[in-house]
Enzyme design. Structure first.
Site, PDB file in Angstrom:
ATOM      1  N   GLU A 128      42.119  37.544  28.030  1.00 36.57           N
ATOM      2  CA  GLU A 128      42.544  38.448  29.113  1.00 36.57           C
ATOM      3  C   GLU A 128      43.461  39.566  28.601  1.00 36.57           C
ATOM      4  O   GLU A 128      44.684  39.468  28.688  1.00 36.57           O
ATOM      5  CB  GLU A 128      43.261  37.679  30.230  1.00 36.57           C
ATOM      6  CG  GLU A 128      43.592  38.577  31.417  1.00 36.57           C
ATOM      7  CD  GLU A 128      44.446  37.906  32.493  1.00 36.57           C
ATOM      8  OE1 GLU A 128      44.685  38.534  33.540  1.00 36.57           O
ATOM      9  OE2 GLU A 128      44.887  36.760  32.270  1.00 36.57           O
TER      10      GLU A 128
ATOM     11  N   LYS B  21      38.351  38.039  30.803  1.00 40.88           N
ATOM     12  CA  LYS B  21      38.938  38.399  32.095  1.00 40.88           C
ATOM     13  C   LYS B  21      39.505  39.803  31.953  1.00 40.88           C
ATOM     14  O   LYS B  21      40.454  40.032  31.204  1.00 40.88           O
ATOM     15  CB  LYS B  21      40.030  37.406  32.507  1.00 40.88           C
ATOM     16  CG  LYS B  21      40.636  37.713  33.875  1.00 40.88           C
ATOM     17  CD  LYS B  21      41.560  36.615  34.372  1.00 40.88           C
ATOM     18  CE  LYS B  21      42.150  36.990  35.724  1.00 40.88           C
ATOM     19  NZ  LYS B  21      43.001  35.919  36.298  1.00 40.88           N
TER      20      LYS B  21
END
Length: 293
Positions: A173, A210
């Site tokens: 992420e 993500k």
């Protein structure tokens, strides 16, 4: 779990606020300041009660929710006498993930790397033993600095490979700040660096990504189609639920991993009927946006 992660409909529920962001989450939820002591056990009990109410609610099932991201304190607690990760998978058919990072370092070269993660190996062993499928770790890009973005991606994938060695799937992420003046350029550089790292992974090394909802529609399509990527999920990054869902619906193959957008409108002290009605509407809206993409 892998087959479900790859292809099932649904989205990831991000329930992973840790110590630093917990008081803010409790305040938004409507918990009085005098109901707990910040940083102490009473705070963690209160936030576990908040998460437990979401997880045990009737609308919160694997029918529309693919997975849930928890933080370590939640992993080590129980819901209805069952370890939280086990409860999610066995009772709800929802894949459990664990947040592993310890927060952000100070900004340098336009980015915030992750702080060191002491005790990572022990945490990964415990997560695997508790039946967790994967992990999540966050760093932040605030401006289009080539050196900084390379450092972010290098760090994420280096730790990601360590996670893979424990039999877990890392969610990489590198968040792009939605307020960045050069957000689109940040995303161009980021995608290039991610693709370089993906191409270097071994045949048995799989990751999830993500990523901030992109400015350009379908910007991350190459990442979504990459054979080393299990799934690409979107973070709402501060957009309202309606804004986030509108942008997500245009992104082919991208599904949601929302926190604030999921919990929007949920209020401490509301009746079960009111609470579950609001939650069901949030889940339905995010699910439909994920399906549209």
């Amino acid at each position: 779990m892998m087959e479900r992660a790859k292809s099932a409909d649904g989205f990831l529920a991000a329930l992973d606020q840790s110590g630093g962001s917990t008081p803010k989450a409790l305040k938004i939820y409507g918990v009085p300041d005098d109901a707990y002591v910040s940083g102490e056990e009473s705070m963690y009990e209160m936030v576990h009660a908040m998460r437990s109410r979401i997880i045990t609610a009737k609308p919160f099932t694997g029918e529309k929710i693919l997975g849930a991201i928890l933080f370590e304190n939640t992993m080590d607690r129980e819901i209805e006498g069952i370890p939280t990760g086990q409860y999610l998978w066995e009772k709800k058919n929802i894949i459990p993930f664990i947040k592993i990072d310890k927060g952000l370092a100070d900004e340098e070269n336009g980015v915030q790397l992750m702080k060191p993660i002491p005790g990572l190996e022990d945490l990964l062993k415990r997560a695997k033993a508790k039946g967790f499928f994967g992990t999540k770790m966050r760093s932040v890009i605030n401006s289009a600095n080539e050196q900084g973005i390379k450092a972010i991606v290098d760090q994420q994938f280096a730790i990601g490979k360590q996670i893979i060695s424990f039999g877990l799937v890392p969610i990489i992420e590198p968040e792009v700040n939605i307020k960045a003046d050069d957000k689109e350029l940040c995303e161009d550089i980021l995608k290039s660096r991610i693709m370089e790292q993906l191409d270097q992974l071994g045949d048995d090394e799989k990751v999830m990504l993500k990523l901030t909802l992109p400015t350009k529609v379908n910007h991350y399509r190459e990442c979504i189609d990459h054979p080393k990527v299990v799934r690409v999920v979107a973070l709402s990054g501060g957009y309202s639920r309606d804004e986030a869902n509108e942008i997500l619906a245009k992104q082919k193959g991208m599904i949601a991993s929302f926190s604030r957008a999921l919990a929007e409108g949920l209020v401490y002290g509301s009746s079960d009927e009111e609470y579950e009605s609001v939650l069901a509407k949030s889940i339905d809206a995010i699910y439909e946006a994920s399906k549209s993409g």
